[in-house]
Motif scaffolding. Structure first.
Motif: not given
Length: 139
Positions: A84, A86, A88, A133
């Motif tokens: 991964t 990022e 949110k 993601c």
């Protein structure tokens, strides 16, 4: 276009999670198809925050697991794994009991990255969170 790998089944993913965080959370996989995966978990006291509501990390754990498993099932040829880059989440509601369900859907299935969105809702379909993601594909 990256397509669903025939060697990655729900049973393959269920076996992969034994003894890992998704197993500890109680993630149950429901469906896997081209560009999508869904899963659920039953809310229990251990998954609540001290305020008595569903802990945000529980919601993220379910959403991230579903997106991650979907990524594994859609890895491009010769790819070995992913990590991964990022993530949110936006939380708009909560729950104290019952089940929550995550629906992961592909936004971008590239050779070097994938982007997945998930919605998490309660058993009645009420939206709890929106999750996104970005995954880096590893060769």
């Amino acid at each position: 276009m990256t397509v669903l790998r025939p060697d990655v089944t729900l049973d393959f993913l269920r076996n992969r999670q034994k003894g890992r965080l998704p197993d500890l959370l109680g993630v149950q996989l429901l469906s896997l198809e081209q560009g999508a995966l869904s899963g659920e978990l039953t809310i229990r006291p251990e998954l609540l925050a001290p305020n008595g509501f569903l802990h945000a990390a529980t919601v993220i754990g379910l959403a991230d697991t579903c997106c991650g498993y979907a990524c594994i099932a859609h890895l491009p040829d010769k790819a070995q794994n992913f990590t991964t880059l990022e993530l949110k989440s936006n939380h708009v509601s909560t729950a104290r009991e019952g089940k929550i369900v995550a629906q992961a859907k592909a936004v971008h299935l590239g050779r070097s990255t994938q982007v997945w969105d998930a919605t998490v809702s309660n058993g009645d379909g009420k939206l709890i969170a929106m999750f996104r993601c970005t995954q880096m594909i590893l060769y």
